[in-house]
Design a protein around this motif. Sequence first.
Motif, PDB file in Angstrom:
ATOM      1  N   LEU A  13      16.862 -21.250  18.005  1.00  0.00           N
ATOM      2  CA  LEU A  13      17.261 -19.975  18.620  1.00  0.00           C
ATOM      3  C   LEU A  13      17.097 -20.013  20.133  1.00  0.00           C
ATOM      4  CD1 LEU A  13      15.917 -17.198  16.233  1.00  0.00           C
ATOM      5  CD2 LEU A  13      18.284 -17.665  16.838  1.00  0.00           C
ATOM      6  N   VAL A  14      16.072 -20.713  20.583  1.00  0.00           N
ATOM      7  CA  VAL A  14      15.819 -20.785  22.029  1.00  0.00           C
ATOM      8  C   VAL A  14      16.863 -21.682  22.715  1.00  0.00           C
ATOM      9  CG1 VAL A  14      14.092 -21.507  23.734  1.00  0.00           C
ATOM     10  CG2 VAL A  14      13.391 -20.229  21.759  1.00  0.00           C
ATOM     11  N   PHE A  32      16.550 -14.384  23.991  1.00  0.00           N
ATOM     12  CA  PHE A  32      16.147 -13.611  22.798  1.00  0.00           C
ATOM     13  C   PHE A  32      14.783 -12.964  22.998  1.00  0.00           C
ATOM     14  CE2 PHE A  32      19.017 -16.772  21.112  1.00  0.00           C
ATOM     15  CZ  PHE A  32      19.761 -16.069  20.190  1.00  0.00           C
ATOM     16  N   GLU A  42       4.097 -23.786  28.156  1.00  0.00           N
ATOM     17  CA  GLU A  42       5.019 -24.656  27.407  1.00  0.00           C
ATOM     18  C   GLU A  42       6.073 -23.852  26.639  1.00  0.00           C
ATOM     19  OE1 GLU A  42       1.810 -28.289  26.647  1.00  0.00           O
ATOM     20  OE2 GLU A  42       2.083 -26.702  25.171  1.00  0.00           O
ATOM     21  N   ASP A  83       8.744  -9.698  16.363  1.00  0.00           N
ATOM     22  CA  ASP A  83       7.559 -10.508  16.020  1.00  0.00           C
ATOM     23  C   ASP A  83       7.380 -11.676  17.006  1.00  0.00           C
ATOM     24  OD1 ASP A  83       9.796 -11.830  15.228  1.00  0.00           O
ATOM     25  OD2 ASP A  83       9.088 -12.392  13.248  1.00  0.00           O
ATOM     26  N   GLU A 125      13.675 -26.717  29.162  1.00  0.00           N
ATOM     27  CA  GLU A 125      13.758 -28.124  28.711  1.00  0.00           C
ATOM     28  C   GLU A 125      14.990 -28.337  27.831  1.00  0.00           C
ATOM     29  OE1 GLU A 125      10.004 -28.744  26.793  1.00  0.00           O
ATOM     30  OE2 GLU A 125       8.949 -29.071  28.687  1.00  0.00           O
ATOM     31  N   ARG A 134      10.286 -16.079  28.460  1.00  0.00           N
ATOM     32  CA  ARG A 134      11.073 -17.183  27.891  1.00  0.00           C
ATOM     33  C   ARG A 134      12.560 -16.819  27.833  1.00  0.00           C
ATOM     34  NH1 ARG A 134       9.809 -18.706  21.803  1.00  0.00           N
ATOM     35  NH2 ARG A 134      10.834 -16.682  21.546  1.00  0.00           N
ATOM     36  N   ARG A 147      -2.505 -30.935  18.168  1.00  0.00           N
ATOM     37  CA  ARG A 147      -2.650 -29.486  18.038  1.00  0.00           C
ATOM     38  C   ARG A 147      -2.510 -29.000  16.601  1.00  0.00           C
ATOM     39  NH1 ARG A 147       0.718 -27.748  23.427  1.00  0.00           N
ATOM     40  NH2 ARG A 147      -0.713 -28.699  24.917  1.00  0.00           N
ATOM     41  N   GLN A 148      -1.705 -29.678  15.807  1.00  0.00           N
ATOM     42  CA  GLN A 148      -1.591 -29.303  14.393  1.00  0.00           C
ATOM     43  C   GLN A 148      -2.624 -30.117  13.628  1.00  0.00           C
ATOM     44  OE1 GLN A 148       2.516 -30.053  13.360  1.00  0.00           O
ATOM     45  NE2 GLN A 148       3.126 -28.055  14.089  1.00  0.00           N
ATOM     46  N   GLU A 164       9.636 -22.234  10.223  1.00  0.00           N
ATOM     47  CA  GLU A 164       9.836 -21.168  11.211  1.00  0.00           C
ATOM     48  C   GLU A 164       9.929 -21.735  12.631  1.00  0.00           C
ATOM     49  OE1 GLU A 164       7.142 -17.861  10.961  1.00  0.00           O
ATOM     50  OE2 GLU A 164       8.189 -16.884  12.619  1.00  0.00           O
ATOM     51  N   GLU A 165       9.105 -22.752  12.893  1.00  0.00           N
ATOM     52  CA  GLU A 165       9.125 -23.361  14.232  1.00  0.00           C
ATOM     53  C   GLU A 165      10.490 -23.949  14.557  1.00  0.00           C
ATOM     54  OE1 GLU A 165       5.045 -25.477  14.140  1.00  0.00           O
ATOM     55  OE2 GLU A 165       6.006 -25.673  16.102  1.00  0.00           O
ATOM     56  N   PHE A 175      12.182 -10.791  20.381  1.00  0.00           N
ATOM     57  CA  PHE A 175      12.063 -10.364  18.991  1.00  0.00           C
ATOM     58  C   PHE A 175      10.871  -9.441  18.792  1.00  0.00           C
ATOM     59  CE2 PHE A 175      13.749 -14.669  19.148  1.00  0.00           C
ATOM     60  CZ  PHE A 175      14.907 -14.556  18.413  1.00  0.00           C
ATOM     61  N   LYS A 197       9.443 -37.064  27.539  1.00  0.00           N
ATOM     62  CA  LYS A 197       9.240 -35.660  27.155  1.00  0.00           C
ATOM     63  C   LYS A 197       9.050 -35.549  25.634  1.00  0.00           C
ATOM     64  CE  LYS A 197      11.822 -32.797  29.580  1.00  0.00           C
ATOM     65  NZ  LYS A 197      13.056 -32.080  29.939  1.00  0.00           N
ATOM     66  N   PHE A 238      -2.946 -20.256  24.051  1.00  0.00           N
ATOM     67  CA  PHE A 238      -2.006 -20.363  22.933  1.00  0.00           C
ATOM     68  C   PHE A 238      -1.676 -18.961  22.429  1.00  0.00           C
ATOM     69  CE2 PHE A 238      -3.868 -24.563  23.098  1.00  0.00           C
ATOM     70  CZ  PHE A 238      -2.751 -25.365  22.900  1.00  0.00           C
ATOM     71  N   TYR A 265       9.946 -24.399  27.454  1.00  0.00           N
ATOM     72  CA  TYR A 265      10.780 -24.969  26.399  1.00  0.00           C
ATOM     73  C   TYR A 265      12.249 -24.559  26.547  1.00  0.00           C
ATOM     74  CZ  TYR A 265      11.949 -26.853  21.817  1.00  0.00           C
ATOM     75  OH  TYR A 265      12.504 -27.596  20.809  1.00  0.00           O
ATOM     76  N   ILE A 267      12.854 -21.197  15.421  1.00  0.00           N
ATOM     77  CA  ILE A 267      12.613 -20.662  16.785  1.00  0.00           C
ATOM     78  C   ILE A 267      13.209 -21.624  17.821  1.00  0.00           C
ATOM     79  CG2 ILE A 267      10.862 -20.025  18.502  1.00  0.00           C
ATOM     80  CD1 ILE A 267       8.998 -19.335  16.117  1.00  0.00           C
ATOM     81  N   TYR A 280       1.893 -32.347  19.410  1.00  0.00           N
ATOM     82  CA  TYR A 280       1.973 -31.755  18.068  1.00  0.00           C
ATOM     83  C   TYR A 280       0.937 -32.389  17.143  1.00  0.00           C
ATOM     84  CZ  TYR A 280       5.912 -28.629  18.345  1.00  0.00           C
ATOM     85  OH  TYR A 280       6.704 -27.556  18.622  1.00  0.00           O
ATOM     86  N   LYS A 323       8.150 -14.439  17.987  1.00  0.00           N
ATOM     87  CA  LYS A 323       8.652 -15.791  17.683  1.00  0.00           C
ATOM     88  C   LYS A 323       8.281 -16.814  18.756  1.00  0.00           C
ATOM     89  CE  LYS A 323      12.474 -14.619  14.584  1.00  0.00           C
ATOM     90  NZ  LYS A 323      11.679 -14.663  13.360  1.00  0.00           N
ATOM     91  N   LEU A 324       6.999 -16.887  19.055  1.00  0.00           N
ATOM     92  CA  LEU A 324       6.533 -17.918  19.984  1.00  0.00           C
ATOM     93  C   LEU A 324       6.159 -19.164  19.179  1.00  0.00           C
ATOM     94  CD1 LEU A 324       4.253 -15.700  22.267  1.00  0.00           C
ATOM     95  CD2 LEU A 324       6.597 -16.433  22.704  1.00  0.00           C
ATOM     96  N   LEU A 325       6.248 -20.316  19.820  1.00  0.00           N
ATOM     97  CA  LEU A 325       5.876 -21.563  19.135  1.00  0.00           C
ATOM     98  C   LEU A 325       4.347 -21.646  19.115  1.00  0.00           C
ATOM     99  CD1 LEU A 325       8.576 -23.804  20.817  1.00  0.00           C
ATOM    100  CD2 LEU A 325       8.510 -23.129  18.416  1.00  0.00           C
ATOM    101  N   PRO A 326       3.743 -21.635  17.930  1.00  0.00           N
ATOM    102  CA  PRO A 326       2.283 -21.464  17.840  1.00  0.00           C
ATOM    103  C   PRO A 326       1.465 -22.611  18.437  1.00  0.00           C
ATOM    104  CG  PRO A 326       3.222 -21.960  15.686  1.00  0.00           C
ATOM    105  CD  PRO A 326       4.371 -21.730  16.604  1.00  0.00           C
ATOM    106  N   TYR A 327       2.045 -23.817  18.492  1.00  0.00           N
ATOM    107  CA  TYR A 327       1.268 -24.959  18.992  1.00  0.00           C
ATOM    108  C   TYR A 327       1.611 -25.305  20.444  1.00  0.00           C
ATOM    109  CZ  TYR A 327       0.074 -25.349  14.119  1.00  0.00           C
ATOM    110  OH  TYR A 327      -0.378 -25.071  12.852  1.00  0.00           O
ATOM    111  N   LYS A 328       2.257 -24.365  21.122  1.00  0.00           N
ATOM    112  CA  LYS A 328       2.538 -24.567  22.546  1.00  0.00           C
ATOM    113  C   LYS A 328       1.831 -23.478  23.344  1.00  0.00           C
ATOM    114  CE  LYS A 328       6.948 -27.003  22.189  1.00  0.00           C
ATOM    115  NZ  LYS A 328       6.600 -28.268  22.825  1.00  0.00           N
ATOM    116  N   THR A 329       1.415 -23.830  24.562  1.00  0.00           N
ATOM    117  CA  THR A 329       0.732 -22.861  25.426  1.00  0.00           C
ATOM    118  C   THR A 329       1.769 -21.876  25.978  1.00  0.00           C
ATOM    119  OG1 THR A 329       1.062 -24.223  27.381  1.00  0.00           O
ATOM    120  CG2 THR A 329      -0.983 -24.584  26.143  1.00  0.00           C
ATOM    121  N   PHE A 340      16.862 -32.640  19.984  1.00  0.00           N
ATOM    122  CA  PHE A 340      15.687 -32.171  20.723  1.00  0.00           C
ATOM    123  C   PHE A 340      14.657 -31.549  19.778  1.00  0.00           C
ATOM    124  CE2 PHE A 340      13.345 -29.666  23.901  1.00  0.00           C
ATOM    125  CZ  PHE A 340      13.218 -30.601  24.905  1.00  0.00           C
TER     126      PHE A 340
END
Lengths: 231, 303
Positions: B215-216, A88, A103, A92, A110, A155, B18-19, B208-209, A90, B7, A139, A107, B212, B15, A94-100, B222
């Motif tokens: 979708l991935v 995918f 990562e 916008d 994984e 990705r 970072r959050q 939203e996370e 997009f 993992k 990030f 993902y 995503i 998480y 759509k990256l995971l905000p708390y992953k580098t 998981f």
Amino acid sequence: MIEFEKVCKNYCTSQSKEPKAALKDASFKIKDGDFVILCGRSGAGKTTILKMISCEEKPTSGKVLFDKKDLGKVKKSDAYLIRHKIGFIFQDFKLLPYKTVFENIAYALETCDHDESKIKDEVDQVIELVGLEKKRNSFPNELSGGEQQRVSIARALIHRPEVILADEPTGNLDPYNTRDIIKILLKINEAGSTVILSTHDKEVVNALKKRVLTLQDGSIVRDEEEGVYFL
Amino acid sequence: MIKYIVKILKSGWNYLWRQGFLSFATSLVIFIAVVLGTVLIIFHGGASFMTGIIKDKIDISVYFNEQVSMDKILEVRDQLLKEKKEVIAKVDFVSSEDAYSAFTKDHNNDTYTQSLDAIGSNPFLPSLVVQTKDPAQYKVVSDYFRQDQFSELVYDVNDYRRGFAIERLSSLATGINRMGLAVTIFLSLIALIITFNTLRLSIYSQKEEIEIMRLVGAKNSFVRWPFLIQGALCGFIASILAFIVFLVVLFIFRGSLEQLFMGFNPFNFFISNILIILIAQLFIGVGLGLISSYFAVRRYLKD
């Protein structure tokens, strides 16, 4: 490979009980290795088509087939099996905000249960390919729009999907980044993946000279090989 | 499998850090719930202590005539224990000498002792001091001793004078228990409301996370597990923090708290039940963290 057979999709909005048709009687086929542009104004039904291919939405009537599998019958909890075959991209990101950056790209691998050392090697290769070596541990909020879109593309590519679904990937980018992203999509297509690009960017559509499906108010009004922007 | 678990644990840990703000807010909310839970445990300890004291003070004295021998009184005691064992908690024999010395000890050199000296003999009668399992059952005992078979032996049963006080104390003990139940329900409701709000906060911020991730290509487990680990870690931190706060606060204010609670020392109660309280706090904290995270992601993982 992907086939829509008289597909209709109606949405009920929270404001009115009357269902609104997002897609009307859509029928088309996309073969392996095709590059197809979905062209149309906002609300024409482009994103609905992509959402049905990715099992986010089910058709109200008709059939959506992916490798002869009826996607209307796939359970939400089994949708990941289809999504492993899809990459995918997009508008916008759509990256995971708390992953580098690393990562976020890793993902996708994984989720397919790849080996840890293999993941590291492959992700590093792809990061190099999209030119983000120096941003490996950054990030998403530390990246520009163009860089975020390159992470999103990395990705989408990393697990070598059969199909790339790109939903207005250049919508938030300047002309330079737009040209780069389109070049990458063409390369992906040359490497054998099917690319379905949704856009309303006239210059992009006319420059690509690929198959164009034009949508208007939920109906496919034109289907042309080497088509042009026509609205 | 082990790689998968590692993992997921790593992901949950990342998480959490970072959050930062969200984790802090979640931990704080769970901390409040753990504090409420711990207050409940200590309140129950205090309520049991106080009802115990009240019940200990509720007894009936059965006075025997002067000429009745100690052996006969002990025989009556054994008969009572045999016939009314379902009612009786404790029966103590108090001889006239014991009663005399207890009185002089309580009224050391006051006018009462002087009056007693003036009499020149021991006016106290031997007695049986009876405690019932339930203070409301004192009437069973007094009726028992008013039977004809004891009329020659028993001089008096003091329930006429104490009856009113016994009933008052008994209703006070019941009142404390009822109040405990009301406080339990009230605090549990507060804990539930707090948990529900944590849940809504989590749903809102993580929606939203989760989309995503799906979708991935992530399968439900998981997506779910790192959030559960994160929630459990927030709960763990909140529980440990609550444990330390209680230990320090109860230690610092142990003197004034003992005075406030009429002899009940919350710090001593905390120390003597330290393991149970720690387990209860971890159970509440980690449990709430897991449950709120579970419900936060469940909505988006439904078919």
